[in-house]
Structure formats: structure tokens, C-alpha cells
Design an enzyme around this catalytic site. Structure first.
Site, mmCIF file in Angstrom:
data_model
loop_
_atom_site.group_PDB
_atom_site.id
_atom_site.type_symbol
_atom_site.label_atom_id
_atom_site.label_comp_id
_atom_site.label_asym_id
_atom_site.label_seq_id
_atom_site.Cartn_x
_atom_site.Cartn_y
_atom_site.Cartn_z
ATOM 1 N N LYS A 17 0.853 -1.201 0.000
ATOM 2 C CA LYS A 17 0.000 0.000 0.000
ATOM 3 C C LYS A 17 0.886 1.246 0.000
ATOM 4 C CE LYS A 17 -4.030 -2.270 1.873
ATOM 5 N NZ LYS A 17 -5.305 -2.088 2.591
ATOM 6 N N HIS A 110 -9.512 -2.290 -5.764
ATOM 7 C CA HIS A 110 -9.476 -2.443 -4.303
ATOM 8 C C HIS A 110 -10.556 -1.578 -3.673
ATOM 9 C CE1 HIS A 110 -8.042 -2.240 -0.141
ATOM 10 N NE2 HIS A 110 -7.432 -3.391 -0.396
ATOM 11 N N GLU A 179 -12.248 -10.053 -0.815
ATOM 12 C CA GLU A 179 -11.950 -9.309 0.399
ATOM 13 C C GLU A 179 -13.238 -8.658 0.902
ATOM 14 O OE1 GLU A 179 -7.655 -7.445 0.205
ATOM 15 O OE2 GLU A 179 -8.837 -6.774 -1.507
#
Length: 260
Positions: A17, A110, A179
Site C-alpha cells: 500500500k 481495491h 476481500e
């Protein structure tokens, strides 16, 4: 032949990240490679491993991984890209340039990109298509926003999956990183029964089950050591975040994926 009948290699990797400095990324990669050298090459040959650093560190990391002479190739990855290969898109990153830099896998969609930067399913699908046409593997993050029923989670994920796969060639390789949004950054991952049930539902989607290209499904969302042994019956691997930012722990988790 549908992708569900093809053997799928295990896959494990992480994203740094925006936590690491350039020097920390360099040190992390060196330490990771040193710890990885303790794993027998025959075991490493069974899996694919990737590291996704920040963009500034990416080219150096790719060269560092290439020069390391690791027992198996470690895939350099990117955290995002634009949907066009070139043009007047100031501040964006070209997927064609990523491929030229040696990138093998690119993360798109994401939850943080969707929430903070307003990316919708159509945008994610365009980015995934750009990754694929440039010879790289799209790592597409999917997941439901609220904790709850499995059927609702599968329905929410199906919209995201269908949008992406509709823009990819039938034989293109893709990785779906499940996720649950509510589990990202949490102290504990989602329960294994929930994860396995949702992933089973995703694999049964027509857009997934009828593909000829390899479609691997990995789990993220606070994934760490000790988790994969409980998920190995339904998952192809793990996508680690901050739990993998310790190089020794990362390699420990790689061992667990191999042994499971």
C-alpha cells in the site's frame, strides 16, 4: 474446457500500500529474499509469489527481484493502472509502461480505490481489460460492504465479477481477490465458513464456471499466518496486506500455503 476443471497453482502475495518508504521497500525485499532462500526450491516450484510495492519503488523492486536469482521467479506487481496505454492523463500510470518495467500482476478495484476515489465496476472492468491486453494478470478485488448473509454477499460480488469478466477474453488469466470490505484492516478475518461459502458461490457463477482461462480465487481481508490451512479446500491462495509486511512472517505464510 471450463476453468474449474483445470489445475490451479497456489498463489500468494502482498501489497505494501502506502506504508513503506523507498528504503524500507528495498530492505523488505532483501530480507524477504533471504528468508525465502530457506524454503526448498522443490516446494517453491508449486506456487506463484508476488510483491506489489508503491509506484515509486516499483521499477527498483522489479530489478531487485530479477537480479536475486531466487529459486523461482517472484512476480513484481502494481497497485493500480489507467485503462488507456497512453495519452494526456497527467498523474496516471500506463499499463503498457508497467509491462515494459517487468510487472506481471496488477491490482485493480481495491475497496479503497472504490470508496476513496469513486471507482465503479465499469472503471474496474476497463482497467482489468487494459492489464490483460498488455500481457499481465489482473488481480481484481471484490467483496461485499456489509457483514451478513452469504447469498447477499455472493449477489454483491457477482455484479463486480460479471462486469470484469465481460471485458476479458475467454482464455485470459485472472485472479479474483475476495476481500469482504468489512474485514479489510480488521483485527480478525472473516469466519472461514463464510469465506468458503461465498467463494463457492462465486465459482458457480456462469461468468466464472464457463471460462477457459485460468481463474484463481484468493482471500484477502486481514489474511495472515495460520489462516490458509482453514481455507485451502476452497481457495487458491492469499493476498496479504499489513500482516505480510514482516518478511519472516510473509515467508512463514508462504510455507503454510505450500504445506496446505
Amino acid at each position: 474446457m471450463a476453468s474449474s476443471s483445470l489445475p490451479r497453482r497456489r498463489l500468494i502475495g502482498l501489497s505494501t500500500k502506502m506504508y513503506f518508504s523507498l528504503s524500507k521497500t528495498r530492505d523488505f525485499t532483501s530480507q524477504f529474499l533471504a528468508h525465502l532462500a530457506t524454503v526448498p526450491p522443490a516446494q517453491l516450484s508449486q506456487i506463484d509469489i508476488f510483491i506489489i510495492p508503491d509506484f515509486v519503488s516499483l521499477a527498483e523492486t522489479a530489478l531487485q527481484l530479477k537480479a536475486a536469482a531466487a529459486p523461482v521467479p517472484i512476480w513484481p506487481g502494481a497497485q493500480d493502472c489507467h485503462w488507456e496505454d497512453q495519452g494526456a492523463f497527467t498523474g496516471e500510470v500506463s499499463p503498457a509502461v508497467l509491462a515494459e518495467a517487468g510487472v506481471r500482476i496488477v491490482e485493480v478495484g481495491h475497496a479503497e480505490r472504490r470508496r476513496i476515489f469513486g471507482e465503479d465496476d465499469a472503471t474496474v472492468a476497463r482497467k482489468a481489460a487494459a492489464v490483460s491486453r498488455n500481457g499481465m494478470v489482473p488481480l481484481v478485488c471484490i467483496g461485499e460492504k456489509s457483514k451478513g448473509d452469504v447469498a447477499i454477499a455472493v449477489d454483491e460480488c457477482s455484479v463486480q465479477v460479471d462486469a470484469v469478466l465481460s471485458g476479458l477474453a475467454d482464455d485470459a488469466e485472472v485472479v479474483l481477490a475476495y476481500e469482504p470490505v468489512w474485514a479489510i484492516g480488521a483485527s480478525q478475518p472473516a469466519g472461514e465458513e463464510h469465506v468458503l461459502a461465498v467463494v463457492a458461490g462465486i465459482r458457480k457463477l456462469e461468468s466464472v464456471s464457463r471460462r477457459n482461462g485460468q481463474t484463481r480465487v484468493v482471500y484477502g481481508g486481514s489474511a495472515g499466518p495460520g489462516l490458509f490451512s482453514r481455507l485451502s479446500s476452497g481457495l487458491d491462495g492469499l493476498f496479504l496486506g499489513r500482516f505480510g509486511h514482516d518478511p519472516e512472517r510473509f515467508v512463514q505464510t508462504i510455507r503454510e500455503v505450500i504445506e496446505s
